[in-house]
Design a protein around this motif. Structure first.
Motif, PDB file in Angstrom:
ATOM      1  N   GLN A  31       0.851  -1.183   0.000  1.00 22.84           N
ATOM      2  CA  GLN A  31       0.000   0.000   0.000  1.00 22.84           C
ATOM      3  C   GLN A  31       0.892   1.240   0.000  1.00 22.84           C
ATOM      4  O   GLN A  31       1.978   1.240   0.578  1.00 22.84           O
ATOM      5  N   PHE A  32       0.399   2.285  -0.644  1.00 19.27           N
ATOM      6  CA  PHE A  32       1.197   3.494  -0.822  1.00 19.27           C
ATOM      7  C   PHE A  32       0.437   4.702  -0.291  1.00 19.27           C
ATOM      8  O   PHE A  32      -0.797   4.754  -0.351  1.00 19.27           O
ATOM      9  N   CYS A  33       1.194   5.644   0.234  1.00 18.47           N
ATOM     10  CA  CYS A  33       0.611   6.903   0.695  1.00 18.47           C
ATOM     11  C   CYS A  33       0.042   7.640  -0.510  1.00 18.47           C
ATOM     12  O   CYS A  33       0.739   7.854  -1.501  1.00 18.47           O
ATOM     13  N   LYS A  34      -1.230   8.019  -0.436  1.00 16.23           N
ATOM     14  CA  LYS A  34      -1.875   8.689  -1.554  1.00 16.23           C
ATOM     15  C   LYS A  34      -1.398  10.127  -1.730  1.00 16.23           C
ATOM     16  O   LYS A  34      -1.709  10.769  -2.729  1.00 16.23           O
ATOM     17  N   ILE A  35      -0.645  10.621  -0.765  1.00 21.44           N
ATOM     18  CA  ILE A  35      -0.195  12.011  -0.838  1.00 21.44           C
ATOM     19  C   ILE A  35       1.236  12.106  -1.359  1.00 21.44           C
ATOM     20  O   ILE A  35       1.514  12.817  -2.318  1.00 21.44           O
ATOM     21  N   LYS A  45       3.055   9.256  -2.294  1.00 22.08           N
ATOM     22  CA  LYS A  45       3.246   8.115  -3.202  1.00 22.08           C
ATOM     23  C   LYS A  45       4.323   7.143  -2.739  1.00 22.08           C
ATOM     24  O   LYS A  45       4.706   6.236  -3.478  1.00 22.08           O
ATOM     25  N   VAL A  46       4.829   7.298  -1.511  1.00 25.81           N
ATOM     26  CA  VAL A  46       5.837   6.390  -0.970  1.00 25.81           C
ATOM     27  C   VAL A  46       5.128   5.241  -0.257  1.00 25.81           C
ATOM     28  O   VAL A  46       4.052   5.418   0.325  1.00 25.81           O
ATOM     29  N   GLU A  47       5.733   4.065  -0.301  1.00 23.87           N
ATOM     30  CA  GLU A  47       5.117   2.883   0.303  1.00 23.87           C
ATOM     31  C   GLU A  47       4.864   3.100   1.798  1.00 23.87           C
ATOM     32  O   GLU A  47       5.673   3.704   2.508  1.00 23.87           O
ATOM     33  N   VAL A  48       3.741   2.594   2.268  1.00 22.82           N
ATOM     34  CA  VAL A  48       3.384   2.670   3.681  1.00 22.82           C
ATOM     35  C   VAL A  48       3.952   1.439   4.389  1.00 22.82           C
ATOM     36  O   VAL A  48       3.709   0.306   3.965  1.00 22.82           O
ATOM     37  N   ASP A  49       4.719   1.658   5.458  1.00 22.21           N
ATOM     38  CA  ASP A  49       5.232   0.547   6.255  1.00 22.21           C
ATOM     39  C   ASP A  49       4.085  -0.014   7.095  1.00 22.21           C
ATOM     40  O   ASP A  49       3.465   0.716   7.860  1.00 22.21           O
ATOM     41  N   PRO A  50       3.784  -1.311   6.963  1.00 21.97           N
ATOM     42  CA  PRO A  50       2.634  -1.876   7.693  1.00 21.97           C
ATOM     43  C   PRO A  50       2.723  -1.725   9.205  1.00 21.97           C
ATOM     44  O   PRO A  50       1.701  -1.766   9.894  1.00 21.97           O
ATOM     45  N   PHE A  70      -2.968   7.259   8.741  1.00 24.28           N
ATOM     46  CA  PHE A  70      -4.382   7.583   8.601  1.00 24.28           C
ATOM     47  C   PHE A  70      -4.917   6.785   7.409  1.00 24.28           C
ATOM     48  O   PHE A  70      -4.234   6.643   6.391  1.00 24.28           O
ATOM     49  N   TYR A  71      -6.157   6.287   7.524  1.00 22.80           N
ATOM     50  CA  TYR A  71      -6.714   5.533   6.403  1.00 22.80           C
ATOM     51  C   TYR A  71      -8.231   5.669   6.364  1.00 22.80           C
ATOM     52  O   TYR A  71      -8.880   5.976   7.368  1.00 22.80           O
ATOM     53  N   CYS A  72      -8.757   5.454   5.161  1.00 24.09           N
ATOM     54  CA  CYS A  72     -10.199   5.394   4.931  1.00 24.09           C
ATOM     55  C   CYS A  72     -10.517   4.007   4.398  1.00 24.09           C
ATOM     56  O   CYS A  72     -10.034   3.622   3.322  1.00 24.09           O
ATOM     57  N   ALA A  73     -11.305   3.233   5.134  1.00 28.17           N
ATOM     58  CA  ALA A  73     -11.609   1.862   4.734  1.00 28.17           C
ATOM     59  C   ALA A  73     -12.463   1.817   3.471  1.00 28.17           C
ATOM     60  O   ALA A  73     -12.278   0.941   2.623  1.00 28.17           O
ATOM     61  N   ASN A  74     -13.362   2.761   3.305  1.00 31.79           N
ATOM     62  CA  ASN A  74     -14.251   2.747   2.144  1.00 31.79           C
ATOM     63  C   ASN A  74     -13.506   2.940   0.837  1.00 31.79           C
ATOM     64  O   ASN A  74     -13.874   2.377  -0.196  1.00 31.79           O
ATOM     65  N   CYS A  75     -12.479   3.762   0.862  1.00 32.88           N
ATOM     66  CA  CYS A  75     -11.786   4.152  -0.368  1.00 32.88           C
ATOM     67  C   CYS A  75     -10.383   3.577  -0.471  1.00 32.88           C
ATOM     68  O   CYS A  75      -9.678   3.853  -1.446  1.00 32.88           O
ATOM     69  N   ARG A  76      -9.940   2.837   0.542  1.00 32.22           N
ATOM     70  CA  ARG A  76      -8.553   2.359   0.575  1.00 32.22           C
ATOM     71  C   ARG A  76      -7.582   3.528   0.382  1.00 32.22           C
ATOM     72  O   ARG A  76      -6.634   3.462  -0.396  1.00 32.22           O
ATOM     73  N   ALA A 118      -2.390   7.215   4.220  1.00 33.69           N
ATOM     74  CA  ALA A 118      -1.492   8.371   4.270  1.00 33.69           C
ATOM     75  C   ALA A 118      -0.619   8.294   5.510  1.00 33.69           C
ATOM     76  O   ALA A 118      -1.102   7.937   6.603  1.00 33.69           O
ATOM     77  N   HIS A 119       0.678   8.593   5.342  1.00 34.25           N
ATOM     78  CA  HIS A 119       1.538   8.776   6.507  1.00 34.25           C
ATOM     79  C   HIS A 119       0.950   9.890   7.364  1.00 34.25           C
ATOM     80  O   HIS A 119       0.326  10.814   6.846  1.00 34.25           O
ATOM     81  N   ILE A 120       1.176   9.830   8.682  1.00 31.37           N
ATOM     82  CA  ILE A 120       0.526  10.824   9.536  1.00 31.37           C
ATOM     83  C   ILE A 120       1.053  12.232   9.260  1.00 31.37           C
ATOM     84  O   ILE A 120       0.296  13.201   9.276  1.00 31.37           O
ATOM     85  N   HIS A 121       2.358  12.374   8.954  1.00 30.55           N
ATOM     86  CA  HIS A 121       2.876  13.707   8.673  1.00 30.55           C
ATOM     87  C   HIS A 121       2.378  14.226   7.324  1.00 30.55           C
ATOM     88  O   HIS A 121       2.224  15.431   7.141  1.00 30.55           O
ATOM     89  N   CYS A 122       2.109  13.312   6.373  1.00 34.24           N
ATOM     90  CA  CYS A 122       1.547  13.735   5.086  1.00 34.24           C
ATOM     91  C   CYS A 122       0.097  14.172   5.260  1.00 34.24           C
ATOM     92  O   CYS A 122      -0.342  15.188   4.709  1.00 34.24           O
ATOM     93  N   ALA A 123      -0.659  13.389   6.039  1.00 31.85           N
ATOM     94  CA  ALA A 123      -2.069  13.704   6.240  1.00 31.85           C
ATOM     95  C   ALA A 123      -2.258  15.018   6.986  1.00 31.85           C
ATOM     96  O   ALA A 123      -3.239  15.732   6.767  1.00 31.85           O
ATOM     97  N   LEU A 124      -1.320  15.354   7.866  1.00 37.33           N
ATOM     98  CA  LEU A 124      -1.430  16.582   8.655  1.00 37.33           C
ATOM     99  C   LEU A 124      -0.854  17.797   7.944  1.00 37.33           C
ATOM    100  O   LEU A 124      -0.994  18.916   8.432  1.00 37.33           O
ATOM    101  N   SER A 125      -0.204  17.577   6.802  1.00 39.48           N
ATOM    102  CA  SER A 125       0.376  18.709   6.075  1.00 39.48           C
ATOM    103  C   SER A 125      -0.718  19.527   5.421  1.00 39.48           C
ATOM    104  O   SER A 125      -1.797  19.027   5.114  1.00 39.48           O
ATOM    105  N   LYS A 126      -0.449  20.770   5.186  1.00 39.94           N
ATOM    106  CA  LYS A 126      -1.420  21.672   4.568  1.00 39.94           C
ATOM    107  C   LYS A 126      -1.228  21.783   3.059  1.00 39.94           C
ATOM    108  O   LYS A 126      -2.001  22.457   2.385  1.00 39.94           O
TER     109      LYS A 126
END
Length: 508
Positions: A138-142, A144-149, A154-160, A163-171
């Motif tokens: 799985q890859f960070c949608k923001i 594009k780097v692989e997510v370490d399991p 952060f994740y959305c189950a409906n949409c797969r 995102a890394h937490i620092h990517c998700a919190l970035s503006k």
């Protein structure tokens, strides 16, 4: 007395004797007019008001959802690698006294459910990748780097959406797939459907031959073509062919071009102009009739046509798309393999909806991976479209997949899913291919019907794709390396017949 120091402490409300200092517990700056505590034994220990009212060490332990043991609150800032965000940063922290678990206080204070700017749904905070998604990378949608399991995300189950937490919190907003002004002249893919794709390929042939032939000149009425023994006459009408099936009944179908093997349709402005033989079923699009016998390709070098006159019943396998063809094929100088005319005529640059930069034909190799099928782009002979700015590559055959395709198992057209986030609404369960029964890796492109919930791998959507560039109509088409004959069975589908006479259909 305070548990953080062995001596008595006294208040020093207006300390003019120092310019600036720091609290010895949390390192907070202490300056003019600040209330703080200092040591009566003059050992220069200072304690800010916040730390002075902090509970004892035992009372400062918390239970956190991410860890089985109690965590101690460490107010003093320290520089360490956080087990939550995996970043080295200076912060107060939560620390485990039993095992080596240490996280920034800011990470530990994040809410489990967060409404963030990068996604249309709220995202759950998890301390690891849920097991249900661990079957594939799985890859960070923001970024594009692989997510370490094993890392927080952060994740959305409906949409797969992951995102890394620092990517998700970035503006910083995620770049959407919008073309620049200078992209207007490029070929934009994917095509809407197979018919649009055929028009697009015919335009590629037209653009290719315009480099060496003046196509604005009115076409002659009668020509002698290098690939056929009979004269070809120009026709300006909707093209259909009358053929005989196994029961000697007439059936009407579209005429297929003997050059590109695609239908000659009257729906396009000039695709209905064709050259046709009055003595046999041979026919060519007007522009396919102008294809030169030799050309220079920007990536493949000098190409020479592999004539079909002496090999009219032989199927050649294209080195690029691996699809069999009995249409025009070209061979690089000094080589023994071929490319069909559809691959040879592909433009040097394209614009794909999934990427915000133009993609240019480039040499494959070097570990590049196709973003569509997640397989390696290997071999210099494979035509790959890659971004000159980003690490984004597509096999040319993947880039040309149409956006919608029909299927006999579904009454609705199936849509090419380029992004779960954008193309599928609320689908937390796995996508399973109806043809091969395997779970689909949603990092790859696949076809799906949102109404019937049917899904197919790109290759499984059409098990007869190997014969997509074959013009049927004559018996005895041979595939040399397996000594088999390709015919049409009673259902109009390809069947393989061995020399022993035993017949079987391809996998249905």
């Amino acid at each position: 007395m305070h548990p953080s120091h062995e001596h008595n402490l006294t208040t020093n409300p207006l300390h003019f004797g120092i310019e600036w200092d720091k609290c010895n517990v949390c390192s907070t700056a202490i300056g003019h007019y600040s209330f703080f505590y200092c040591c009566t034994e003059k050992c220069e220990f200072k304690l800010c008001l916040r730390c002075a009212v902090t509970p004892s060490q035992e009372e400062r332990k918390i239970r956190h959802w991410s860890h089985p043991h109690q965590l101690r609150v460490v107010e003093r800032c320290a520089t360490f690698e956080c087990d939550a965000c995996n970043k080295v940063a200076t912060d107060s922290s939560y620390m485990c006294d039993i095992c080596p678990f240490w996280i920034h206080k800011t990470c530990g204070s994040l809410p489990r459910l967060n409404i963030l700017v990068h996604h249309k749904h709220p995202l759950w905070l998890s301390d690891s990748l849920p097991d249900i998604y661990c079957q594939f990378q799985q890859f960070c949608k923001i970024c594009k780097v692989e997510v370490d399991p094993s890392h927080w995300l952060f994740y959305c189950a409906n949409c797969r959406f992951f995102a890394h937490i620092h990517c998700a919190l970035s503006k910083t907003p995620v770049l959407r797939h919008e073309g620049a002004d200078d992209d207007a002249e490029l070929m934009h893919v994917p095509a809407d459907d197979e018919q649009s794709l055929n028009y697009m390929k015919q335009k590629c042939i037209k653009d290719m031959i315009s480099l060496s032939v003046n196509i604005s000149v009115s076409p002659p009425i009668l020509i002698n073509h290098w690939d056929h023994d009979h004269p070809l006459a120009l026709e300006h009408k909707s093209a259909s062919a009358i053929t005989m099936d196994d029961s000697n009944q007439e059936s009407v179908g579209p005429i297929l071009c003997d050059g590109c093997t695609k239908p000659i349709s009257s729906s396009s402005d000039d695709a209905n102009v064709l050259y046709k033989c009055n003595q046999c079923s041979y026919a060519l699009h007007r522009y396919c009739a102008l294809i030169p016998q030799e050309m220079n390709h920007s990536k493949l070098g000098k190409l020479k046509v592999h004539k079909r006159r002496a090999l009219s019943n032989i199927l050649e396998c294209c080195e690029n798309c691996y699809v069999l063809s009995n249409g025009f094929t070209f061979r690089p100088e000094g080589e023994s393999y071929d490319y069909d005319v559809g691959c040879v005529s592909l433009p040097e640059k394209i614009k794909h909806i999934t990427h915000h930069h133009p993609l240019k034909q480039r040499s494959s190799g070097g570990g590049a991976v196709c973003k569509a099928c997640s397989s390696e782009c290997w071999g210099w002979s494979i035509i790959v479209y890659g971004c000159e700015i980003c690490d984004f590559n597509l096999h040319s055959s993947c880039a040309l997949k149409p956006r919608t395709v029909p299927h006999r198992w579904d009454p609705h057209p199936l849509r090419l899913i380029l992004s779960i986030e954008d193309d599928v609404e609320d689908h937390p369960q796995d996508f399973e291919c109806e043809f091969c029964s395997q779970v689909i890796d949603t990092n790859t492109w696949f076809y799906h019907c949102n109404i019937c919930d049917l899904s197919f791998h790109m290759l499984c959507i059409d098990p007869y794709f190997l014969y997509a560039n074959v013009k049927f109509g004559a018996m005895g088409i041979k595939k040399e390396d397996r000594k088999e004959t390709l015919v049409l069975d009673n259902e109009g589908l390809p069947a393989l017949e061995t020399r022993s006479g035993r017949s079987w259909k391809l996998r249905d």
